[in-house]
Scaffold this active site. Sequence first.
Site, PDB file in Angstrom:
ATOM      1  N   GLY A 204     -40.740 -22.752 -11.874  1.00 14.11           N
ATOM      2  CA  GLY A 204     -40.879 -24.198 -11.962  1.00 14.11           C
ATOM      3  C   GLY A 204     -41.832 -24.578 -13.067  1.00 14.11           C
ATOM      4  O   GLY A 204     -42.617 -25.525 -12.942  1.00 14.11           O
ATOM      5  N   ASP A 227     -37.071 -22.344 -14.947  1.00 12.91           N
ATOM      6  CA  ASP A 227     -36.877 -23.649 -14.306  1.00 12.91           C
ATOM      7  C   ASP A 227     -35.384 -23.973 -14.311  1.00 12.91           C
ATOM      8  O   ASP A 227     -34.572 -23.192 -14.827  1.00 12.91           O
ATOM      9  CB  ASP A 227     -37.671 -24.747 -15.035  1.00 12.91           C
ATOM     10  CG  ASP A 227     -38.165 -25.841 -14.083  1.00 12.91           C
ATOM     11  OD1 ASP A 227     -37.354 -26.304 -13.255  1.00 12.91           O
ATOM     12  OD2 ASP A 227     -39.345 -26.237 -14.177  1.00 12.91           O
ATOM     13  N   MET A 248     -34.664 -21.222  -8.279  1.00  9.71           N
ATOM     14  CA  MET A 248     -35.587 -20.376  -7.517  1.00  9.71           C
ATOM     15  C   MET A 248     -35.094 -20.099  -6.102  1.00  9.71           C
ATOM     16  O   MET A 248     -35.538 -19.146  -5.452  1.00  9.71           O
ATOM     17  CB  MET A 248     -36.973 -21.020  -7.465  1.00  9.71           C
ATOM     18  CG  MET A 248     -37.021 -22.344  -6.746  1.00  9.71           C
ATOM     19  SD  MET A 248     -38.647 -23.124  -6.920  1.00  9.71           S
ATOM     20  CE  MET A 248     -38.331 -24.689  -6.095  1.00  9.71           C
ATOM     21  N   HIS A 265     -45.711 -27.016  -2.523  1.00  6.90           N
ATOM     22  CA  HIS A 265     -46.080 -28.189  -1.709  1.00  6.90           C
ATOM     23  C   HIS A 265     -44.966 -29.238  -1.667  1.00  6.90           C
ATOM     24  O   HIS A 265     -45.025 -30.170  -0.861  1.00  6.90           O
ATOM     25  CB  HIS A 265     -47.406 -28.804  -2.191  1.00  6.90           C
ATOM     26  CG  HIS A 265     -47.343 -29.514  -3.504  1.00  6.90           C
ATOM     27  ND1 HIS A 265     -48.358 -30.318  -3.956  1.00  6.90           N
ATOM     28  CD2 HIS A 265     -46.387 -29.540  -4.489  1.00  6.90           C
ATOM     29  CE1 HIS A 265     -48.053 -30.813  -5.139  1.00  6.90           C
ATOM     30  NE2 HIS A 265     -46.868 -30.354  -5.483  1.00  6.90           N
TER      31      HIS A 265
END
Length: 368
Positions: A204, A227, A248, A265
């Site tokens: 990412g 990414d 991912m 998160h």
Amino acid sequence: MEECKRNLVDEEAKASLDIWRYVFGFADIAAAKCAIDLKIPEAIENHPSSQPMTLAELSSTVSASPSHLRRIMRFLVHQGIFKEVPIKDGLTTGYTNTPLSRRMMITKRDGKSLAPFVLFETSHEMLAPWLRLSSVVSSPVNGSHPPPFDAVHNKDVWALAEDNPCFSEMINEAMACDTRRVVPRVARACHDLFNGVATVVDVGGGNGEAVGILVKEFPWIKGFNFDLPHVIDVAQVLDGVENVGGDMFDSIPKCDAVFIKWVLHDWGDKDCIKILKNCKEAVPANIGKVFIVESVIRENKKTMIVEERDEKLEHVRLMLDMVMMAHTSTGKERTLKEWDFVLNEAGFARYEVRDIDDVQCVIIAYRS
């Protein structure tokens, strides 16, 4: 009894003032955005005279209405963002920058400015979902109410970014300015852990800023910026870094170490564990490690003596948790106990946490 009465009176007096922060609190953000939009910090910083910049000089430089600009500057001076000081002749005043206003320079890429982050969070796309926050809070678990962002835009933040290149660029720039600030701290705190690491994949990684910093700090490392394809299509071309498109949730390129900052998160535990499992599978069994740069929410606050800086950092972490609720479907900031759960479920043998005196810290998860 008398002391209890005095405390109650003091609380009432404080509350009568504090409530106004919630009535007009957005003025703080809006005025700061105005300063960034007009490049007021840059105008003051580049003022040719050694004297503070007068209102007339500033309004001319930024092409603004003097009367409106005076009111904006009065507010921002009161908030401590700029200073208003006497000029040499003593008859007039002028404006100077502060360390805070310099962090609002949109043109500065010095590892301090968060101006792109302010502009991102004050964009229409990011502001509108906040007005729907109560709907997701009142909704039962797995209820019928869509997340606030999805309810406003009819798609999640990642789908909107894929469809809207300008919005995607705003995300990348916001993340990059924080990366320039945080990753050097990570490198210093974990310098010993990069010895013997030949390849690093930044999961990412956006425009490649983070892995670019790492390969400069540790020149023996080959970096991979990983990414989604639409992000990689516009990523920077950097020495020592290869841009790789993929997902991912499917797999992560093989490497000695994975670096993943402010990604986990965004996801609930189920998805977080899946990503972590893919991170674990990407690194070798004997030396593999995963560098996780995330916030850790403090626990047992009432039993702790906390310094003012730590308390302010914790406030930012708690604000970030509200951001996750407004802008993601299942994302959240985690306590150490919650990080322990997802790391163990993902199958890591052990982990350690290193403090970097910031909103985020570094969790190093080891495969063996």
